[in-house]
Motif scaffolding. Structure first.
Motif, mmCIF file in Angstrom:
data_model
loop_
_atom_site.group_PDB
_atom_site.id
_atom_site.type_symbol
_atom_site.label_atom_id
_atom_site.label_comp_id
_atom_site.label_asym_id
_atom_site.label_seq_id
_atom_site.Cartn_x
_atom_site.Cartn_y
_atom_site.Cartn_z
ATOM 1 N N VAL A 107 -44.530 -50.489 1.992
ATOM 2 C CA VAL A 107 -44.403 -49.241 1.221
ATOM 3 C C VAL A 107 -43.365 -48.326 1.883
ATOM 4 C CG1 VAL A 107 -45.588 -47.107 0.545
ATOM 5 C CG2 VAL A 107 -46.712 -49.317 0.192
ATOM 6 N N VAL A 108 -43.423 -48.241 3.205
ATOM 7 C CA VAL A 108 -42.459 -47.375 3.912
ATOM 8 C C VAL A 108 -41.029 -47.871 3.667
ATOM 9 C CG1 VAL A 108 -41.690 -46.555 6.182
ATOM 10 C CG2 VAL A 108 -44.140 -46.696 5.683
ATOM 11 N N LEU A 109 -40.842 -49.183 3.751
ATOM 12 C CA LEU A 109 -39.494 -49.724 3.517
ATOM 13 C C LEU A 109 -39.065 -49.483 2.064
ATOM 14 C CD1 LEU A 109 -37.150 -51.353 4.859
ATOM 15 C CD2 LEU A 109 -38.117 -53.377 3.739
ATOM 16 N N ALA A 110 -39.994 -49.677 1.143
ATOM 17 C CA ALA A 110 -39.671 -49.440 -0.272
ATOM 18 C C ALA A 110 -39.247 -47.979 -0.474
ATOM 19 C CB ALA A 110 -40.868 -49.789 -1.159
ATOM 20 N N CYS A 111 -39.927 -47.055 0.185
ATOM 21 C CA CYS A 111 -39.551 -45.638 0.076
ATOM 22 C C CYS A 111 -38.174 -45.398 0.698
ATOM 23 C CB CYS A 111 -40.594 -44.751 0.751
ATOM 24 S SG CYS A 111 -42.159 -44.703 -0.162
ATOM 25 N N LEU A 112 -37.930 -46.047 1.813
ATOM 26 C CA LEU A 112 -36.643 -45.869 2.495
ATOM 27 C C LEU A 112 -35.476 -46.386 1.645
ATOM 28 C CD1 LEU A 112 -35.337 -45.054 5.275
ATOM 29 C CD2 LEU A 112 -35.544 -47.460 5.915
ATOM 30 N N LEU A 113 -35.753 -47.414 0.854
ATOM 31 C CA LEU A 113 -34.670 -48.057 0.093
ATOM 32 C C LEU A 113 -34.664 -47.697 -1.387
ATOM 33 C CD1 LEU A 113 -34.920 -51.673 1.630
ATOM 34 C CD2 LEU A 113 -33.328 -49.857 2.265
ATOM 35 N N HIS A 114 -35.651 -46.934 -1.846
ATOM 36 C CA HIS A 114 -35.852 -46.833 -3.295
ATOM 37 C C HIS A 114 -34.648 -46.281 -4.054
ATOM 38 C CE1 HIS A 114 -36.893 -42.585 -2.533
ATOM 39 N NE2 HIS A 114 -36.825 -42.379 -3.839
ATOM 40 N N ASP A 115 -33.881 -45.380 -3.415
ATOM 41 C CA ASP A 115 -32.747 -44.779 -4.131
ATOM 42 C C ASP A 115 -31.395 -45.174 -3.541
ATOM 43 O OD1 ASP A 115 -34.133 -43.479 -6.131
ATOM 44 O OD2 ASP A 115 -34.283 -41.577 -5.074
ATOM 45 N N ILE A 116 -31.304 -46.326 -2.896
ATOM 46 C CA ILE A 116 -29.971 -46.682 -2.356
ATOM 47 C C ILE A 116 -28.988 -46.896 -3.502
ATOM 48 C CG2 ILE A 116 -30.766 -47.648 -0.143
ATOM 49 C CD1 ILE A 116 -30.138 -50.442 -1.300
#
Ligand SMILES: [Fe+2]
Ligand SMILES: [Fe+2]
Length: 256
Positions: A107-116
């Motif tokens: 989830v943390v990684l998904a949040c970190l990458l969600h708007d790249i």
């Protein structure tokens, strides 16, 4: 300023100057893709032959653009964060929020990458672009969640306290309705096993930016290391299905 100057002529001169500055990179000519011009409301492309005729002693750029931050030969995700993403604050704040909330590393990684997609590529359908870029390198749960947040953002889920964002009313107007393909995506996503992972992106998607919040990419280096399969050859050179997207981001003004 010459008070008799014709504004149309002045504007044409400014365009010409901009055009010249835009193109001249030492001995190389950088070109703008059609998509870049569409953002200015023009469906136009540069005529390679005319450009070459006007600059007979120069070649077209076929690699790095010296106006952009330099990328290493084997770029990592961190290199793209540092050199190609226009803003990290939103991504880091969302990921920090998820980390403090005790969520899983996925989830943390998904949040970190969600708007790249937005930070480095294009706004339209950014969830789809972003998911496609990371798909070969992350667990399916992460890329699925990034893709689906494109649609889930627009639909509330009271079970986790997620409301339709106030910000969207300000941005898009009170009468904005998501297009049918977004509604259909939402309907499919609701039944998916990773629904809640994507929903957690929405819950942690911080729009009220705190300019004083302390966020640091270094806090996520270990999570990236454990959950993002960095290709040895460098992003863009590993022959993955999305390698070309990373290359384009690295060399956006290559002639071909
Ligand atoms: Fe987003
Ligand atoms: Fe976001």
């Amino acid at each position: 300023m010459n008070e008799h100057a014709n504004p149309a002529t002045l504007s044409a001169q400014a365009d010409e100057l901009e055009e010249r500055m835009m193109h001249e990179l030492g001995e190389r000519i950088a070109t703008k893709s059609v998509l870049f011009r569409m953002a200015d409301g023009k469906v136009e492309m540069e005529n390679g032959a005319a450009l070459k005729a006007a600059n007979p002693d120069k070649y077209f750029l076929m690699g790095a653009d010296s106006r952009l931050p330099k990328m290493p030969k084997k770029p990592t995700l961190i290199d793209f964060f540092n050199n190609r993403f226009a803003s990290l604050n939103h991504l880091l704040q969302s990921a920090t929020h998820a980390l403090k909330g005790g969520h899983s590393e996925k989830v943390v990684l998904a949040c970190l990458l969600h708007d790249i997609g937005v930070a480095g590529f294009i706004r339209c359908d950014h969830g789809y672009w972003g998911a496609q870029m990371i798909e070969p390198y992350v667990d399916e749960e992460v890329s699925w969640a990034v893709r689906a947040h494109q649609a889930l953002r627009f639909f509330p889920d009271p079970s986790v306290g997620y409301e339709y964002p106030e910000m969207y009313i300000k941005y898009f107007g009170a009468d904005y309705k998501p297009e049918p393909y977004i509604v259909a995506e939402y309907e499919r996503a609701k039944k998916h096993k990773y629904y809640m992972t994507s929903r957690m992106i929405c819950v942690n998607d911080i729009y009220s930016f705190d300019p004083n919040a302390k966020v640091d990419l270094n806090d996520f280096v270990d999570i990236i290391g454990r959950n993002f399969k960095q290709p040895e050859e460098g992003l863009g050179f590993d022959n993955s299905p999305s390698a070309h997207m990373w290359r384009t981001l690295m060399w956006p003004t290559r002639f071909l």
